[in-house]
Design a protein around this motif. Structure first.
Motif, PDB file in Angstrom:
ATOM      1  N   ASP A 177       0.853  -1.185   0.000  1.00 55.93           N
ATOM      2  CA  ASP A 177       0.000   0.000   0.000  1.00 55.93           C
ATOM      3  C   ASP A 177       0.891   1.238   0.000  1.00 55.93           C
ATOM      4  N   LYS A 178       0.357   2.353  -0.465  1.00 60.39           N
ATOM      5  CA  LYS A 178       1.131   3.578  -0.510  1.00 60.39           C
ATOM      6  C   LYS A 178       0.232   4.753  -0.165  1.00 60.39           C
ATOM      7  N   GLY A 179       0.853   5.812   0.372  1.00 61.59           N
ATOM      8  CA  GLY A 179       0.104   7.009   0.747  1.00 61.59           C
ATOM      9  C   GLY A 179       0.512   7.476   2.123  1.00 61.59           C
ATOM     10  N   SER A 180      -0.362   8.220   2.781  1.00 63.61           N
ATOM     11  CA  SER A 180      -0.090   8.679   4.137  1.00 63.61           C
ATOM     12  C   SER A 180      -1.401   8.894   4.876  1.00 63.61           C
ATOM     13  N   VAL A 181      -1.327   8.848   6.187  1.00 64.45           N
ATOM     14  CA  VAL A 181      -2.483   9.073   7.053  1.00 64.45           C
ATOM     15  C   VAL A 181      -2.095  10.105   8.096  1.00 64.45           C
ATOM     16  N   LYS A 182      -2.918  11.116   8.299  1.00 63.96           N
ATOM     17  CA  LYS A 182      -2.641  12.122   9.322  1.00 63.96           C
ATOM     18  C   LYS A 182      -3.232  11.688  10.653  1.00 63.96           C
ATOM     19  N   VAL A 183      -2.419  11.762  11.688  1.00 67.65           N
ATOM     20  CA  VAL A 183      -2.889  11.467  13.047  1.00 67.65           C
ATOM     21  C   VAL A 183      -2.878  12.762  13.853  1.00 67.65           C
ATOM     22  N   THR A 184      -3.858  12.901  14.725  1.00 71.05           N
ATOM     23  CA  THR A 184      -4.017  14.111  15.529  1.00 71.05           C
ATOM     24  C   THR A 184      -4.367  13.727  16.957  1.00 71.05           C
ATOM     25  N   GLY A 185      -4.482  14.739  17.815  1.00 70.85           N
ATOM     26  CA  GLY A 185      -4.855  14.486  19.201  1.00 70.85           C
ATOM     27  C   GLY A 185      -5.354  15.734  19.880  1.00 70.85           C
ATOM     28  N   PRO A 186      -5.621  15.704  21.190  1.00 71.73           N
ATOM     29  CA  PRO A 186      -6.156  16.870  21.909  1.00 71.73           C
ATOM     30  C   PRO A 186      -5.107  17.942  22.116  1.00 71.73           C
ATOM     31  N   ALA A 187      -5.571  19.171  22.348  1.00 74.78           N
ATOM     32  CA  ALA A 187      -4.681  20.299  22.626  1.00 74.78           C
ATOM     33  C   ALA A 187      -4.146  20.199  24.054  1.00 74.78           C
ATOM     34  N   ASN A 188      -3.175  21.043  24.356  1.00 74.83           N
ATOM     35  CA  ASN A 188      -2.627  21.043  25.721  1.00 74.83           C
ATOM     36  C   ASN A 188      -3.714  21.451  26.712  1.00 74.83           C
ATOM     37  N   ALA A 189      -3.888  20.621  27.726  1.00 72.07           N
ATOM     38  CA  ALA A 189      -4.940  20.851  28.710  1.00 72.07           C
ATOM     39  C   ALA A 189      -4.540  21.891  29.740  1.00 72.07           C
ATOM     40  N   GLU A 190      -3.241  22.066  29.965  1.00 66.86           N
ATOM     41  CA  GLU A 190      -2.749  22.994  30.967  1.00 66.86           C
ATOM     42  C   GLU A 190      -1.868  24.054  30.307  1.00 66.86           C
ATOM     43  N   PRO A 191      -1.772  25.251  30.920  1.00 67.05           N
ATOM     44  CA  PRO A 191      -0.849  26.264  30.389  1.00 67.05           C
ATOM     45  C   PRO A 191       0.584  25.745  30.376  1.00 67.05           C
ATOM     46  N   ASP A 214       5.713  17.799  26.600  1.00 67.64           N
ATOM     47  CA  ASP A 214       5.400  16.444  26.161  1.00 67.64           C
ATOM     48  C   ASP A 214       4.264  16.511  25.138  1.00 67.64           C
ATOM     49  N   LEU A 215       4.426  15.804  24.051  1.00 65.63           N
ATOM     50  CA  LEU A 215       3.352  15.706  23.072  1.00 65.63           C
ATOM     51  C   LEU A 215       2.481  14.510  23.432  1.00 65.63           C
ATOM     52  N   SER A 216       1.179  14.736  23.527  1.00 62.16           N
ATOM     53  CA  SER A 216       0.291  13.633  23.870  1.00 62.16           C
ATOM     54  C   SER A 216       0.155  12.674  22.692  1.00 62.16           C
ATOM     55  N   ASP A 217      -0.433  11.513  22.948  1.00 59.52           N
ATOM     56  CA  ASP A 217      -0.622  10.522  21.897  1.00 59.52           C
ATOM     57  C   ASP A 217      -1.489  11.092  20.774  1.00 59.52           C
ATOM     58  N   MET A 218      -1.074  10.837  19.552  1.00 64.35           N
ATOM     59  CA  MET A 218      -1.824  11.274  18.373  1.00 64.35           C
ATOM     60  C   MET A 218      -2.501  10.049  17.752  1.00 64.35           C
ATOM     61  N   THR A 219      -3.733  10.213  17.329  1.00 55.46           N
ATOM     62  CA  THR A 219      -4.506   9.071  16.856  1.00 55.46           C
ATOM     63  C   THR A 219      -5.139   9.344  15.498  1.00 55.46           C
ATOM     64  N   GLY A 220      -5.450   8.267  14.791  1.00 54.31           N
ATOM     65  CA  GLY A 220      -6.108   8.355  13.500  1.00 54.31           C
ATOM     66  C   GLY A 220      -6.471   6.954  13.014  1.00 54.31           C
ATOM     67  N   THR A 221      -7.123   6.880  11.877  1.00 55.51           N
ATOM     68  CA  THR A 221      -7.563   5.595  11.337  1.00 55.51           C
ATOM     69  C   THR A 221      -6.913   5.328   9.985  1.00 55.51           C
ATOM     70  N   TYR A 222      -6.321   4.155   9.844  1.00 55.07           N
ATOM     71  CA  TYR A 222      -5.710   3.739   8.577  1.00 55.07           C
ATOM     72  C   TYR A 222      -6.589   2.683   7.925  1.00 55.07           C
ATOM     73  N   LYS A 223      -7.091   3.015   6.738  1.00 52.77           N
ATOM     74  CA  LYS A 223      -7.874   2.060   5.952  1.00 52.77           C
ATOM     75  C   LYS A 223      -7.011   1.620   4.768  1.00 52.77           C
ATOM     76  N   PRO A 224      -6.586   0.368   4.743  1.00 50.97           N
ATOM     77  CA  PRO A 224      -5.693  -0.101   3.673  1.00 50.97           C
ATOM     78  C   PRO A 224      -6.328   0.046   2.296  1.00 50.97           C
ATOM     79  N   GLY A 225      -5.482   0.399   1.326  1.00 48.24           N
ATOM     80  CA  GLY A 225      -5.949   0.515  -0.048  1.00 48.24           C
ATOM     81  C   GLY A 225      -5.395  -0.582  -0.937  1.00 48.24           C
ATOM     82  N   ALA A 226      -4.610  -1.509  -0.359  1.00 52.36           N
ATOM     83  CA  ALA A 226      -4.023  -2.610  -1.133  1.00 52.36           C
ATOM     84  C   ALA A 226      -3.805  -3.789  -0.195  1.00 52.36           C
ATOM     85  N   SER A 227      -3.739  -4.980  -0.763  1.00 52.60           N
ATOM     86  CA  SER A 227      -3.506  -6.194   0.027  1.00 52.60           C
ATOM     87  C   SER A 227      -2.021  -6.551  -0.006  1.00 52.60           C
TER      88      SER A 227
END
Length: 441
Positions: free
Chosen positions: A294-308, A316-329
């Protein structure tokens, strides 16, 4: 001689005032995007011409002319500017006298002269003789829209600004140096980066499960969790961003149907906060690069800083999340790609892409089955808003994450022109690159 914070202020003889001019370099907060500037500072020091040993005298620093105008970008609000400074004490006594002014100024329009309130300090005289007072470095703090500091220092030998003739009196004739500080005589805002803890990357990304090598067999045994391996990544950032960021990155996946929920972890303390930022101001995102079947890219994101965030403190950067849907086997690898830092204050934004420098070892390999509308050959926004709860915010501290903003051109223009200055607030003299925001992990 001591700096006196209490006691009766005396002016045993008429005060003297004289202008002193000196070439000055001003360095604004580290998150701006323009270089330092040199200008001329004109200072008028007022102090008694004569006094006696034991007297406590008041010294006044009036900034007749600041080293530079307020840049042609941001209007400064009323009562947002506060100066502090240092006077060198010489002659019969040696040391420094800390000066401080109130947060008091008229509105200062763009591209107009800086108007700074007078600074004051008190000096207790402990030795007879002639004492010289010479203006030295000073700092400009601006409180809105965020607290920032512009640091100005002489670039040439400065002439004496005032002289006090101290005669013997009932006081002690011992001493001869000034103490180092008065209350509030200095400001925070040091951005030298030395506050970063050099070894904070230990184990901060994923647990020992990351030693699995990142290779999985997605088709067998009903496996749903696919831990990636920790890989080292070096990023180089576009101005006004940091020169570089180094971090360990781990990409983990959890299978759900034919798709994968991705969780991306970075090392703790991956960079220093460029300034004192409010909650929700700084957010990262990352493009996960897909290669192999498979080829391409997926953007992952997460919440903003909760504290000043505190200026110069590790973030520290919090965990970034996203969904990867394969386009090839077949077998496909997932690797860290461009890291984007978004700083947002109101309608003003700075968008800073940090691209991977050199080659990167894949963090995860998956044996995938093609899904309709999958990633093959394309870039997808993996953060749909429904996946963020699966992993965001598991790291405490900064609690930072992503916006998913992909268009860098317009936002970068904002960052370099309007957004940068809005963020700075206190870059009242000029701007300088975000050189000190760096990752040391």
């Amino acid at each position: 001689m001591m700096l006196g914070g209490a006691g009766m202020l005396l002016a045993a003889s008429p005060a003297q005032a004289a202008d002193t001019s000196y070439r000055t370099e001003c360095i604004p907060p580290a998150i701006s995007g323009l270089p330092p500037v040199e200008g001329t500072t004109v200072v008028q020091l007022t102090a008694p011409a004569e006094a006696k040993v034991g007297d406590t005298v008041e010294v006044v620093w009036k900034t007749v002319e600041a080293a530079s105008k307020n840049p042609d970008v941001l209007d400064l609000d009323k009562d947002t500017v506060k100066p502090t400074g240092t006077i060198k004490v010489g002659g019969a006594a040696t040391g420094t006298l800390q000066m401080e002014g109130p947060r008091q100024n008229p509105p200062i329009p763009k591209n107009s002269a800086m108007v700074l309130p007078d600074m004051k300090g008190t000096l207790k005289l402990e030795k007879a003789g002639e004492i010289t007072l010479t203006p030295d470095a000073y700092n400009i703090n601006v409180s809105k829209p965020i607290s920032t500091d512009t640091k100005c220092s002489p670039k040439e030998t400065v002439k004496t600004g005032a002289t006090i003739k101290v005669t013997a009196g009932g006081g002690s004739t011992t001493g001869g140096t000034t103490s180092g500080a008065t209350a509030g005589g200095t400001t925070s805002g040091s951005t030298g980066g030395s506050t970063t803890a050099g070894g904070t990357t230990s184990g901060s990304t994923t647990s020992g499960s990351t030693t699995a090598g990142g290779t999985t067999s997605g088709s067998g045994g009903g496996q749903t969790d696919f831990p990636g391996k920790e890989v080292a990544v070096h990023f180089t950032c576009t101005s006004p961003g940091p020169a570089d960021i180094s971090s360990k990155v781990t990409i983990n996946a959890k299978k759900s149907g034919g798709s994968y929920a991705l969780t991306v972890k970075t090392a703790k303390g991956v960079m220093d906060s460029p300034a004192a930022l409010p909650a929700g101001a700084l957010k990262p995102s990352m493009d996960i690069v897909i290669k192999g079947a498979d080829k391409g890219s997926v953007k992952v994101t997460g919440p903003a800083n909760a504290e000043p965030l505190e200026q110069g403190k590790p973030v520290d950067l919090s965990d970034m999340t996203g969904t990867y849907k394969p386009g090839a086997s077949g077998k496909s690898t997932l690797s860290p790609g461009t890291l984007t830092i978004d700083v947002t204050l109101g309608a003003s934004k700075i968008n800073i892409p940090c691209k991977v420098k050199g080659s990167v070892t894949p963090s995860l390999e998956l044996d995938t089955t093609a899904q309709q509308g999958g990633a093959s050959g394309s870039t997808t926004s993996g953060s749909t808003g429904t996946t963020g709860s699966s992993a965001g915010g598991t790291d405490s501290g900064g609690g930072l994450a992503a916006t998913g903003a992909g268009g860098t051109g317009t936002l970068r223009a904002l960052g370099l022109v309007a957004g940068t200055a809005i963020l700075l607030g206190g870059a009242v003299f000029t701007f300088t690159p975000w050189r000190r925001l760096r990752g040391t992990r």
